[in-house]
Design a protein around this motif. Structure first.
Motif, PDB file in Angstrom:
ATOM      1  N   ILE A 154       8.858  -1.477   1.633  1.00 16.45           N
ATOM      2  CA  ILE A 154       8.473  -0.154   2.506  1.00 16.45           C
ATOM      3  C   ILE A 154       6.943  -0.145   2.296  1.00 16.45           C
ATOM      4  N   ALA A 155       6.534   0.128   1.057  1.00 14.64           N
ATOM      5  CA  ALA A 155       5.286   0.089   0.795  1.00 14.64           C
ATOM      6  C   ALA A 155       4.125  -1.069   1.215  1.00 14.64           C
ATOM      7  N   VAL A 156       4.964  -2.251   1.147  1.00 11.74           N
ATOM      8  CA  VAL A 156       4.123  -3.336   1.818  1.00 11.74           C
ATOM      9  C   VAL A 156       4.181  -3.374   3.205  1.00 11.74           C
ATOM     10  N   ALA A 157       5.096  -2.928   3.929  1.00 14.46           N
ATOM     11  CA  ALA A 157       4.889  -2.725   5.392  1.00 14.46           C
ATOM     12  C   ALA A 157       4.061  -1.593   5.700  1.00 14.46           C
ATOM     13  N   GLN A 158       3.916  -0.580   5.055  1.00 12.66           N
ATOM     14  CA  GLN A 158       2.791   0.363   5.595  1.00 12.66           C
ATOM     15  C   GLN A 158       1.554   0.090   5.185  1.00 12.66           C
ATOM     16  N   GLY A 159       1.321  -0.670   4.002  1.00 16.92           N
ATOM     17  CA  GLY A 159      -0.060  -1.074   3.798  1.00 16.92           C
ATOM     18  C   GLY A 159      -0.432  -2.473   4.301  1.00 16.92           C
ATOM     19  N   ALA A 160       0.339  -3.230   5.038  1.00 15.63           N
ATOM     20  CA  ALA A 160       0.152  -4.134   5.748  1.00 15.63           C
ATOM     21  C   ALA A 160      -0.855  -4.133   7.081  1.00 15.63           C
ATOM     22  N   SER A 161      -0.934  -2.711   7.775  1.00 19.15           N
ATOM     23  CA  SER A 161      -1.555  -2.544   8.639  1.00 19.15           C
ATOM     24  C   SER A 161      -2.292  -1.330   8.525  1.00 19.15           C
ATOM     25  N   PRO A 162      -3.331  -1.240   7.759  1.00 20.88           N
ATOM     26  CA  PRO A 162      -4.074  -0.016   7.373  1.00 20.88           C
ATOM     27  C   PRO A 162      -4.952   0.552   8.666  1.00 20.88           C
ATOM     28  N   SER A 163      -5.149   1.689   8.656  1.00 20.71           N
ATOM     29  CA  SER A 163      -5.999   2.270   9.902  1.00 20.71           C
ATOM     30  C   SER A 163      -7.234   1.827   9.934  1.00 20.71           C
ATOM     31  N   TYR A 164      -7.932   2.103  10.662  1.00 23.58           N
ATOM     32  CA  TYR A 164      -9.388   1.639  10.680  1.00 23.58           C
ATOM     33  C   TYR A 164     -10.293   2.491   9.677  1.00 23.58           C
ATOM     34  N   GLU A 165      -9.982   3.749   9.498  1.00 31.54           N
ATOM     35  CA  GLU A 165     -10.687   4.623   8.275  1.00 31.54           C
ATOM     36  C   GLU A 165     -10.215   4.007   6.997  1.00 31.54           C
ATOM     37  N   GLU A 166      -9.074   3.558   6.628  1.00 30.14           N
ATOM     38  CA  GLU A 166      -8.784   2.914   5.384  1.00 30.14           C
ATOM     39  C   GLU A 166      -9.158   1.603   5.339  1.00 30.14           C
ATOM     40  N   GLU A 167      -9.585   0.871   6.338  1.00 23.83           N
ATOM     41  CA  GLU A 167     -10.299  -0.311   6.111  1.00 23.83           C
ATOM     42  C   GLU A 167     -11.633   0.092   5.661  1.00 23.83           C
ATOM     43  N   GLN A 168     -12.261   0.909   6.222  1.00 27.73           N
ATOM     44  CA  GLN A 168     -13.671   1.176   5.752  1.00 27.73           C
ATOM     45  C   GLN A 168     -13.999   1.798   4.524  1.00 27.73           C
ATOM     46  N   ASN A 169     -12.894   2.585   3.968  1.00 26.48           N
ATOM     47  CA  ASN A 169     -13.064   3.186   2.763  1.00 26.48           C
ATOM     48  C   ASN A 169     -12.376   2.569   1.540  1.00 26.48           C
ATOM     49  N   ASP A 170     -11.761   1.457   1.971  1.00 21.78           N
ATOM     50  CA  ASP A 170     -10.867   0.939   0.795  1.00 21.78           C
ATOM     51  C   ASP A 170      -9.959   1.602   0.276  1.00 21.78           C
ATOM     52  N   ASN A 171      -9.201   2.314   0.740  1.00 17.68           N
ATOM     53  CA  ASN A 171      -8.306   3.497   0.205  1.00 17.68           C
ATOM     54  C   ASN A 171      -6.782   3.407   1.003  1.00 17.68           C
ATOM     55  N   PRO A 172      -6.456   2.407   0.704  1.00 14.16           N
ATOM     56  CA  PRO A 172      -4.965   2.385   1.494  1.00 14.16           C
ATOM     57  C   PRO A 172      -3.987   3.531   0.807  1.00 14.16           C
ATOM     58  N   ARG A 173      -3.071   4.013   1.397  1.00 14.30           N
ATOM     59  CA  ARG A 173      -2.135   5.017   0.762  1.00 14.30           C
ATOM     60  C   ARG A 173      -1.205   4.226  -0.114  1.00 14.30           C
ATOM     61  N   ALA A 174      -0.517   3.276   0.259  1.00 18.89           N
ATOM     62  CA  ALA A 174       0.504   2.462  -0.373  1.00 18.89           C
ATOM     63  C   ALA A 174      -0.366   1.443  -1.562  1.00 18.89           C
ATOM     64  N   ASN A 175       0.389   1.375  -2.503  1.00 13.75           N
ATOM     65  CA  ASN A 175       0.005   0.030  -3.597  1.00 13.75           C
ATOM     66  C   ASN A 175       1.306  -0.595  -4.070  1.00 13.75           C
ATOM     67  N   VAL A 176       1.020  -1.816  -4.269  1.00 17.06           N
ATOM     68  CA  VAL A 176       2.052  -2.872  -4.851  1.00 17.06           C
ATOM     69  C   VAL A 176       1.536  -3.504  -5.715  1.00 17.06           C
ATOM     70  N   ASN A 177       2.291  -4.051  -6.748  1.00 11.99           N
ATOM     71  CA  ASN A 177       1.855  -4.893  -7.834  1.00 11.99           C
ATOM     72  C   ASN A 177       3.005  -5.896  -8.228  1.00 11.99           C
ATOM     73  N   ILE A 178       2.685  -7.091  -8.594  1.00  9.00           N
ATOM     74  CA  ILE A 178       3.471  -8.168  -9.295  1.00  9.00           C
ATOM     75  C   ILE A 178       2.625  -8.677 -10.306  1.00  9.00           C
ATOM     76  N   SER A 179       3.324  -8.922 -11.526  1.00 10.61           N
ATOM     77  CA  SER A 179       2.548  -9.239 -12.685  1.00 10.61           C
ATOM     78  C   SER A 179       3.581 -10.001 -13.684  1.00 10.61           C
TER      79      SER A 179
END
Length: 201
Positions: free
Chosen positions: A20-45
């Motif tokens: 769900i987080a990936v889906a929400q972060g896949a299409s960030p709004s214009y504002e989120e693209e400009q400030n590099d501040n997406p609401r969702a985060n995911v990680n694999i390590s």
């Protein structure tokens, strides 16, 4: 068995939350693209575990994977749920002691550690490189097993290595006539770390 079912259920929930987080972060709004501040985060390590004493008397290295997802409140503050699995490699000394004490040269040992944690992350971003601090708490589950069922003899001195593999001791000696093939335990725990992260700013 009940602990394992709880762990796998939690994994399924975390996997769905990560998707769900990936889906929400896949299409960030214009504002989120400009400030590099997406609401969702995911990680694999792929974490590497180097145990300290007394665990280092039984295992000396571990490899595995971790997956997580969460929510960024701001550019600096975020919450992350994470699942980690690690396969631990027994030391040659520990296996030699087991084989000698049990008079069975073909006995091998293995161990796995799983953790399901909730974490707070504080992040500092630079133009090309950033750093973050992360810490939290959660449930840790450990499963150790021997390649065959063994029965302990008498007069075996108790060390942390024996306890780590699931044997019990009394008055400094491993209890005789214990029949063990595998052993599991779970408990709450804490974690913390620091890392580096690339940035597009």
């Amino acid at each position: 068995m009940r602990h394992a079912m709880c762990i796998w259920s939690a994994i399924a929930v975390l996997a769905m939350a990560s998707l769900i987080a990936v889906a929400q972060g896949a299409s960030p709004s214009y504002e989120e693209e400009q400030n590099d501040n997406p609401r969702a985060n995911v990680n694999i390590s792929t974490p590497i575990v180097i145990p300290v004493n007394p665990t280092a008397q039984a295992v000396h290295l571990g490899f595995g994977f971790a997956v997580g997802g969460g929510y960024n409140f701001t550019r600096r503050h975020g919450l992350i749920g994470e699942y980690m699995w690690n396969s631990l490699i027994p030391t040659n000394e520990a296996q030699a002691l087991l084989r000698a004490a049990l008079d069975n040269p073909s006995v091998n040992a293995s161990a796995d550690v799983m953790a399901l944690t909730g974490n707070y992350r504080f992040e500092l971003r630079g133009k090309t490189l950033g750093t973050y601090f992360i810490g939290g708490a959660g449930l840790y589950y450990r499963h150790s097993s021997l390649s065959q069922t063994v029965t302990t003899g008498s007069n075996i001195s108790c060390t942390p290595m024996w306890v780590w593999w699931g044997f019990t001791c009394t008055s400094g000696t491993v209890d005789a006539n214990q029949t063990i093939r595998s052993w599991s335990s779970s408990s709450g725990g804490f974690n913390g770390g620091v890392g580096l992260k690339g940035s597009t700013l």
